[in-house]
Scaffold this active site. Structure first.
Site, PDB file in Angstrom:
ATOM      1  N   HIS A 169       4.957  -7.706  -4.438  1.00  0.00           N
ATOM      2  CA  HIS A 169       5.739  -6.697  -5.107  1.00  0.00           C
ATOM      3  C   HIS A 169       7.384  -6.726  -4.708  1.00  0.00           C
ATOM      4  O   HIS A 169       7.905  -7.547  -3.762  1.00  0.00           O
ATOM      5  CB  HIS A 169       5.528  -5.435  -4.171  1.00  0.00           C
ATOM      6  CG  HIS A 169       5.709  -5.195  -2.951  1.00  0.00           C
ATOM      7  ND1 HIS A 169       6.885  -4.592  -2.191  1.00  0.00           N
ATOM      8  CD2 HIS A 169       4.785  -5.318  -1.781  1.00  0.00           C
ATOM      9  CE1 HIS A 169       6.654  -4.409  -1.050  1.00  0.00           C
ATOM     10  NE2 HIS A 169       5.463  -5.107  -0.670  1.00  0.00           N
ATOM     11  N   GLU A 226       5.172  -0.657  -5.041  1.00  0.00           N
ATOM     12  CA  GLU A 226       4.147  -0.917  -4.060  1.00  0.00           C
ATOM     13  C   GLU A 226       4.310  -0.029  -3.002  1.00  0.00           C
ATOM     14  O   GLU A 226       3.390   0.538  -2.136  1.00  0.00           O
ATOM     15  CB  GLU A 226       4.154  -2.366  -3.516  1.00  0.00           C
ATOM     16  CG  GLU A 226       2.927  -2.958  -2.864  1.00  0.00           C
ATOM     17  CD  GLU A 226       3.175  -2.644  -1.211  1.00  0.00           C
ATOM     18  OE1 GLU A 226       2.194  -2.600  -0.448  1.00  0.00           O
ATOM     19  OE2 GLU A 226       4.123  -2.449  -0.699  1.00  0.00           O
ATOM     20  N   GLU A 227       5.511   0.172  -2.534  1.00  0.00           N
ATOM     21  CA  GLU A 227       5.845   0.922  -1.416  1.00  0.00           C
ATOM     22  C   GLU A 227       5.508   2.505  -1.485  1.00  0.00           C
ATOM     23  O   GLU A 227       5.738   3.225  -0.501  1.00  0.00           O
ATOM     24  CB  GLU A 227       7.349   0.943  -0.939  1.00  0.00           C
ATOM     25  CG  GLU A 227       7.958  -0.487  -0.599  1.00  0.00           C
ATOM     26  CD  GLU A 227       7.160  -1.125   0.738  1.00  0.00           C
ATOM     27  OE1 GLU A 227       6.462  -0.314   1.313  1.00  0.00           O
ATOM     28  OE2 GLU A 227       7.588  -2.231   1.299  1.00  0.00           O
ATOM     29  N   ASP A 279       1.999 -10.753   0.837  1.00  0.00           N
ATOM     30  CA  ASP A 279       2.798  -9.637   1.453  1.00  0.00           C
ATOM     31  C   ASP A 279       2.847 -10.038   2.921  1.00  0.00           C
ATOM     32  O   ASP A 279       1.921 -11.079   3.205  1.00  0.00           O
ATOM     33  CB  ASP A 279       1.813  -8.276   1.108  1.00  0.00           C
ATOM     34  CG  ASP A 279       2.754  -7.103   1.128  1.00  0.00           C
ATOM     35  OD1 ASP A 279       3.913  -7.208   1.689  1.00  0.00           O
ATOM     36  OD2 ASP A 279       2.584  -6.054   0.558  1.00  0.00           O
ATOM     37  N   ASP A 315       9.884  -7.799   3.523  1.00  0.00           N
ATOM     38  CA  ASP A 315       8.674  -6.917   2.832  1.00  0.00           C
ATOM     39  C   ASP A 315       9.165  -6.523   1.449  1.00  0.00           C
ATOM     40  O   ASP A 315       9.806  -5.514   1.342  1.00  0.00           O
ATOM     41  CB  ASP A 315       8.362  -5.882   3.618  1.00  0.00           C
ATOM     42  CG  ASP A 315       7.275  -5.175   3.168  1.00  0.00           C
ATOM     43  OD1 ASP A 315       6.664  -5.426   2.127  1.00  0.00           O
ATOM     44  OD2 ASP A 315       7.182  -3.897   3.556  1.00  0.00           O
TER      45      ASP A 315
END
Length: 333
Positions: free
Chosen positions: A62, A196-197, A219, A166
């Site tokens: 992501h 994604e978050e 990830d 991340d």
């Protein structure tokens, strides 16, 4: 990989505004792409044709990072914000932030708020404006996004700290494999996902479009942070092959194949059992009729802070393991 790491961590890519990073990655992978496009939601999909076009592999990492969104600007020129994604308010305090339009400020707690009571809704950004009008003249308005300023710092040995590892670091691993793998075993879609978050949203329509037979997410995962309970993974112990997290049970075929490839190519590895949190793995696994899905995780300390920390040896192990899987696929039995 260090050059990719520098480029990707420097890009502004708060959830919902991933297009600049998507463009950078698309340009980086153009020399090896058989097809490349950005879908309506903002995911970047890059295809490398494989030896066997009857099967498809999807690799997801992501592009979005956690950040802040402006909720109001007060009469004194202070900018009130809320979170976009999982913000650790204490960790984010007293750092420089950059808005989407390039304006720089500092983020601080509201006056009088104790650390125990601090959350993202009690943070304010000071850009040096004397009043609301001067802040608005700088392009600051309700809905504007900002994030902690880019920082990449080498620590001792092969360890680095930065914000947004991340999941920029997953994007680095995926891009490295796309650039360096020999002809893939299957038609392989390298997908750089959005949002994604805030619920693994981008991977869902991308997986629905591709309908992969196999899928891998890239990830970060929790590493041995200072003190506390037994670590999920350890820095320096290699690529983390995910067994499960709170959103997914990885396919045994993927876990076993990654283990087999790691042993065959002498790639250092460890296993990951994460009791909280999730990744794009679950979105790919459940899309359409479903697929055989797994995840390679990069051990990282202090996730969702401005000083996420990793070991380049682990990063190289993850890249080598992903490259092996792209080249060899699932073993035939």
């Amino acid at each position: 990989m260090l050059n990719l790491m520098k480029q990707f961590t420097s890009a502004f890519s708060v959830t919902g505004w991933e297009r600049p990073l998507a463009g950078l990655i698309q340009q980086t992978l153009a020399p090896v792409a058989d097809e490349s496009f950005i879908d309506p939601l903002g995911n970047l999909l890059v295809l490398r044709k494989g030896k066997d076009s009857s099967r498809k592999l999807m690799i997801a990492s992501h592009m979005d990072e956690i950040g802040f969104v402006v909720t109001s600007v007060d009469e004194s020129g202070f900018i009130h914000v809320s979170n976009v994604g999982g913000i650790h308010a204490v960790a984010s305090s007293f750092h420089r932030v950059r808005f989407r339009n390039g304006v720089i400020g500092v983020i601080v707690p509201e006056s009088g708020v104790k650390a125990a009571d601090l959350n993202a809704n009690k943070l304010v950004v000071d850009i040096g404006a004397s009043d609301r009008k001067s802040a608005e003249k700088r392009g600051i308005r309700v809905g504007e996004l900002c994030a902690v300023m880019p920082m990449l710092q080498r620590l001792s040995g092969s360890r680095y700290a930065a914000k947004a590892f991340d999941d920029r670091i997953g994007c680095v691993v995926s891009a490295y494999a796309a650039l360096h793998a020999d002809t893939p075993a299957y038609d392989t879609w390298f997908v750089f996902t959005v949002q994604e978050e805030v619920g693994c949203r981008g991977a869902k329509p991308a997986a629905f479009r591709i309908s992969p037979d196999y899928a891998l997410a890239l990830d970060v995962t929790t590493a041995d942070e200072c003190g506390g309970k037994a670590p999920v993974t350890r820095l320096g112990d290699g690529a983390a092959i995910k067994i499960k997290d709170s959103s997914v049970l990885c396919a045994p075929e993927i876990v076993d194949r990654l283990t087999e490839l790691a042993k065959a190519r002498k790639v250092k590895y460890q296993y990951e059992v994460l009791t909280a949190g999730g990744t794009d793995t679950s979105s790919m696994q459940m899309a359409g009729i479903g697929c055989i899905a797994g995840c390679i995780s990069i051990p990282t300390r202090y996730i969702h802070s401005p000083v996420e920390t990793l070991d380049m040896k682990d990063l190289k192990a993850c890249a080598d393991l992903l490259t092996a899987f792209v080249e060899e696929g699932i073993s035939e039995t």
